[in-house]
Design an enzyme around this catalytic site. Structure first.
Site, PDB file in Angstrom:
ATOM      1  CB  VAL A 178      -0.964  -0.003   1.196  1.00  0.00           C
ATOM      2  CG1 VAL A 178      -1.871   1.224   1.158  1.00  0.00           C
ATOM      3  CG2 VAL A 178      -1.807  -1.276   1.214  1.00  0.00           C
ATOM      4  CG  ASP A 179       3.685   2.472   3.164  1.00  0.00           C
ATOM      5  OD1 ASP A 179       2.759   3.274   3.372  1.00  0.00           O
ATOM      6  OD2 ASP A 179       4.343   1.956   4.081  1.00  0.00           O
TER       7      ASP A 179
END
Length: 412
Positions: A178-179
């Site tokens: 997600v980062d």
């Protein structure tokens, strides 16, 4: 492996763009590293004494005790230590904002404002500034107190609900996916704002958050819910809409077989020695195969388990069927090298070089370049401060390429 050596690289696509990098950990540093790879001058602001949190995240560490986590997202940057609460340092940061084209930060909402460096405050200093704020859950008051950790967002954002070996057994992705996706979306947003500035002459605020990025990036799973009300669950290594599109056991290790259409399925059955299976009404169409996935799984597994994963990789690939063994990272880099992808690079002078993963973007006229290894804490503080205290017409320091690969004197 590419050896970037001491040669001066050609000017990148973003040459002349100055990025004030107020970021740490992963999502925003990944975005700013992409800007550095593309030729921008990235000045990384770090806390005196400690620096970016990831400088201390390990193992693994290199032989020189550098955290590989930090190295992975911080090449092509200069480290400038500054305390936002210190009056002299704050003056330098204001001057940096005055000269920058882009500011990227990923503090909790309100942190930059408390130091007089919010978007509204920065825009008064520099109306042409593109200001990118990355948060976990947005900037509304209800979201401000929530910590934006990748693992947390994978859980509450639904990714873990569709990832795992089976129902009731959710697992996280093996990297902070997600980062990384958020960093990519941030970079795209900043590039769009820079393009708009060419027309309007004004910068703007770019906001990206982890939860919104994940919901968008779950694509078919998200829209299956929004458009059809379907709430997906864990299917293990199977696909909710395509079959066979999953892992199968080889005699030594698993192999992925990814069949995307009926023609490929017919070829698969022929290659496995079961051509009649392609005409079985249970398997003749993709929709039928998804409906009878358990029976199909047993039929294919009975064949694949008798040979090695590499055997099936060679045989099925020869028939045009997407497949491959489950490689570890070392095997994945070896495969990329065999395919001529140059996925591993060496950055820095010989006496202080480090091996990193390459940027996958290829540009024919303005290629990415690897000008600087990830910096030591405060390594470029003196030269950046000299630039900030010089007349504003003077170019930012990274525009001088003659010694770009030479280590600079550290200022701790």
């Amino acid at each position: 492996m590419i050896d970037t050596g001491p040669q001066s690289p050609p000017a990148g696509a973003l040459a002349g763009i100055v990025v004030a990098d107020f970021s740490r950990v992963l999502a925003a540093p990944y975005a700013t590293m992409l800007f550095g790879d593309l030729g921008a001058d990235v000045i990384k602001i770090e806390r005196p004494g400690t620096g970016d949190d990831t400088r201390h995240w390990g193992p693994p560490f290199t032989a020189d005790h550098e955290a590989t986590y930090f190295l992975s997202v911080n090449r092509n940057k200069r480290s400038f230590t500054a305390d936002m609460s210190d009056k002299a340092d704050h003056h330098d940061l204001v001057e940096l904002i005055r000269r920058a084209d882009v500011l990227i930060e990923n503090f909790r909402p309100g942190t930059m404002a408390r130091h007089g460096l919010s978007y509204d405050q920065a825009a008064r200093i520099n109306p042409r500034l593109v200001y990118c704020s990355i948060t976990g859950f947005g900037s509304d008051q209800a979201a401000a107190a929530l910590p934006g950790y990748d693992l947390l967002v994978q859980a509450v954002g639904g990714l873990m609900s569709v990832t795992g070996p089976g129902p009731g057994e959710p697992v996280k992705a093996g990297v902070a996916l997600v980062d990384v996706l958020t960093g990519l979306h941030a970079a795209i947003g900043v590039l769009a704002a820079l393009r708009a500035r060419e027309t309007t002459g004004r910068g703007q605020l770019v906001e990206v958050n982890l939860l919104g990025t994940l919901l968008s990036s779950m694509v078919n799973q998200s829209v299956g819910y929004t458009a059809a009300g379907a709430v997906p669950g864990i299917l293990g290594n199977r696909h909710p809409s395509i079959a066979p599109y999953q892992l199968f056991p080889g005699s030594d290790r698993p192999v992925v077989i990814a069949v995307g259409n009926d023609r490929q399925f017919t070829q698969l059955c022929a290659a496995l020695g079961i051509p009649e299976t392609a005409h079985d009404p249970r398997f003749a169409t993709n929709t039928a195969r998804v409906a009878h996935i358990d029976e199909l799984d047993r039929t294919i597994t009975a064949k694949t388990v008798g040979q090695t994963a590499d055997h099936w990789y060679q045989v099925l690939s020869a028939h045009g069927i997407p497949c491959g063994p489950v490689n570890d990272i070392a095997e994945a880099f070896a495969m990329a090298n065999a395919l001529g992808l140059d996925a591993r690079i060496t950055v820095g002078p010989d006496e202080d070089s480090v091996d990193l993963a390459a940027n996958p973007i290829t540009l024919s006229d303005t290629p990415v370049s690897y000008v600087r290894r990830p910096p030591r804490l405060g390594q470029h503080a003196d030269e950046v401060r000299d630039w900030l205290n010089s007349p504003s017409a003077v170019e930012p320091p990274q525009h001088h390429h003659s010694n770009n690969n030479e280590p600079m004197g550290a200022h701790q």
